[in-house]
Design an enzyme around this catalytic site. Sequence first.
Site, PDB file in Angstrom:
ATOM      1  N   ASN A 152       0.805  -1.216   0.000  1.00  0.00           N
ATOM      2  CA  ASN A 152       0.000   0.000   0.000  1.00  0.00           C
ATOM      3  C   ASN A 152       0.844   1.276   0.000  1.00  0.00           C
ATOM      4  OD1 ASN A 152       0.287  -1.491   2.558  1.00  0.00           O
ATOM      5  ND2 ASN A 152      -0.419   0.400   3.502  1.00  0.00           N
ATOM      6  N   GLN A 159      -4.936  -3.609  -2.187  1.00  0.00           N
ATOM      7  CA  GLN A 159      -4.472  -2.544  -3.088  1.00  0.00           C
ATOM      8  C   GLN A 159      -4.368  -3.008  -4.541  1.00  0.00           C
ATOM      9  OE1 GLN A 159      -4.183   0.560  -2.342  1.00  0.00           O
ATOM     10  NE2 GLN A 159      -4.184   0.493  -0.105  1.00  0.00           N
ATOM     11  N   SER A 185     -11.068  -4.967  -0.295  1.00  0.00           N
ATOM     12  CA  SER A 185     -11.821  -3.964   0.442  1.00  0.00           C
ATOM     13  C   SER A 185     -12.523  -3.022  -0.527  1.00  0.00           C
ATOM     14  CB  SER A 185     -10.846  -3.182   1.326  1.00  0.00           C
ATOM     15  OG  SER A 185     -11.505  -2.089   1.926  1.00  0.00           O
ATOM     16  N   HIS A 233     -13.641   0.093  -0.278  1.00  0.00           N
ATOM     17  CA  HIS A 233     -13.366   1.536  -0.386  1.00  0.00           C
ATOM     18  C   HIS A 233     -12.075   1.869  -1.127  1.00  0.00           C
ATOM     19  CE1 HIS A 233     -10.499   2.352   3.087  1.00  0.00           C
ATOM     20  NE2 HIS A 233     -10.914   1.138   3.409  1.00  0.00           N
ATOM     21  N   THR A 254     -26.590 -10.126   9.852  1.00  0.00           N
ATOM     22  CA  THR A 254     -27.388  -9.740   8.690  1.00  0.00           C
ATOM     23  C   THR A 254     -26.518  -8.973   7.704  1.00  0.00           C
ATOM     24  OG1 THR A 254     -29.331  -9.670  10.066  1.00  0.00           O
ATOM     25  CG2 THR A 254     -29.484  -8.506   7.958  1.00  0.00           C
ATOM     26  N   CYS A 258       2.529   9.609  13.077  1.00  0.00           N
ATOM     27  CA  CYS A 258       2.864  10.271  14.327  1.00  0.00           C
ATOM     28  C   CYS A 258       2.323   9.445  15.485  1.00  0.00           C
ATOM     29  CB  CYS A 258       2.242  11.666  14.334  1.00  0.00           C
ATOM     30  SG  CYS A 258       2.769  12.631  15.727  1.00  0.00           S
TER      31      CYS A 258
HETATM   32  N1  PLP Z   1      -4.658  -4.144   3.726  1.00  0.00           N
HETATM   33  C1  PLP Z   1      -4.112  -3.175   2.988  1.00  0.00           C
HETATM   34  C2  PLP Z   1      -2.945  -3.475   2.114  1.00  0.00           C
HETATM   35  C3  PLP Z   1      -4.621  -1.877   3.047  1.00  0.00           C
HETATM   36  O1  PLP Z   1      -4.056  -0.906   2.321  1.00  0.00           O
HETATM   37  C4  PLP Z   1      -5.736  -1.612   3.892  1.00  0.00           C
HETATM   38  C5  PLP Z   1      -6.289  -0.246   4.012  1.00  0.00           C
HETATM   39  O2  PLP Z   1      -5.553   0.712   4.103  1.00  0.00           O
HETATM   40  C6  PLP Z   1      -6.281  -2.672   4.627  1.00  0.00           C
HETATM   41  C7  PLP Z   1      -5.712  -3.925   4.514  1.00  0.00           C
HETATM   42  C8  PLP Z   1      -7.460  -2.483   5.530  1.00  0.00           C
HETATM   43  O3  PLP Z   1      -8.667  -2.444   4.815  1.00  0.00           O
HETATM   44  P1  PLP Z   1      -9.979  -1.827   5.490  1.00  0.00           P
HETATM   45  O4  PLP Z   1      -9.760  -0.379   5.623  1.00  0.00           O
HETATM   46  O5  PLP Z   1     -11.088  -2.163   4.538  1.00  0.00           O
HETATM   47  O6  PLP Z   1     -10.161  -2.526   6.800  1.00  0.00           O
END
Ligand code: PLP
Length: 399
Positions: A152, A180, A200, A202, A238, A326
Amino acid sequence: MKPVYFDNNATTRVDPRVVEAMLPFFTEQFGNPSSMHAFGAKVGAAVNRARGELQTLLGAEFDHEIMFTSGGTESDNAAILSALEANPRRREIITTAVEHPAVLSLCAWLEKNKGVRVHVISVDAKGRLDLDAYEAALSDRVAIVSIMWANNETGTIFPVAALAEKAKAVGALFHTDAVQAVGKIPMNIKATAIDMLSLSGHKLHAPKGIGVLFVRRGVRFRAQIKGGHQERGRRAGTENTPAIVALGKAASLAPHYMAEENTRVRGLRDRLEKGLIQRIGHSFVTGEPGNRLPNTANVAFEFIEGEGILLLLNKEGVAASSGSACTSGSLEPSHVLRAMNIPYTAAHGAIRFSLSRDSTDDEVDHVLSVMPGIVDKLRGISPFWSKEGAPQAFDPAYA
Ligand code: PLP
């Protein structure tokens, strides 16, 4: 100028078509998919449609290999905890030093509290995995290997298909955090030996709080959330039906952007990186040059603090993120860049610019025009920087 959002690895804007697809599931289509009446059946059918859309995006063989969760963190936790529970005689885990905290914190907790042995595989200065150490750690004591598809922070891609084959040879399960990577690089999971995969919503232009754990058919899975029989008894509760429908829609849109991601977005990212390096001395790109996600640029500006850069960028209407977090008043550089042995003086000043299909040429131009002034200003007040002779630049190629 409109604000520039270059923090898409943190989260993405929900696609308006995704919002449109999910809205009816708050209003007319409010039924519980488990209900034995028309209200439920319609919604149940929509959930199954979404399952099929995720199956297609991943190239999974069966739609029931798709299990909806609350996001990447839950998927990562469920994969690792289930593997340990389903294989009680195997008490070791293999992972890497550059995983997301969703994997690393859990592994540290398991080591401290459950007596699990964790092998943390290191990376080199370009973020490449130590393959010899990986092979040496594999044995019939390993319950699960958990290695991310793409990092990430730097965007570096790991050869997960080959790594999964090696895990299979010792009977260990192979899980990949593909949060990612999904939607940015094509996948055909059925052609690999990968047993479990996390994604994920989002990060994929769908809402937050929805994700998937792919569990290959035949893999023994132990539910970590116990209760009702949803998701074939593997994940009680649910279903978050509007978010599931949204994720399905985002999954069906993603392939249409994959080519653009690898051409136009990659071109913008490359221009941004080259422009920054040309304009600003003592700066370098982190990660493996030819083997990174097309949208991610992680650039280290030596002898200054990333937080300072972010604050000044924010004033210029640019959102990016820093490699350091931080923590309790002390500025700790990113564990990923530290694992790559990048010195503190560079890791502290690392900035991640993560683009998306929404990114434009004008936005890249704006960042290129403001960054030199920001770096000059911060170096002017940096105790590590002297105008007469700036300290020697760090070249990761020689680390
Ligand atoms: N794994 C990686 C590589 C991510 O970049 C992130 C989110 O930043 C996550 C897991 C966590 O996903 P979520 O925010 O959906 O819990």
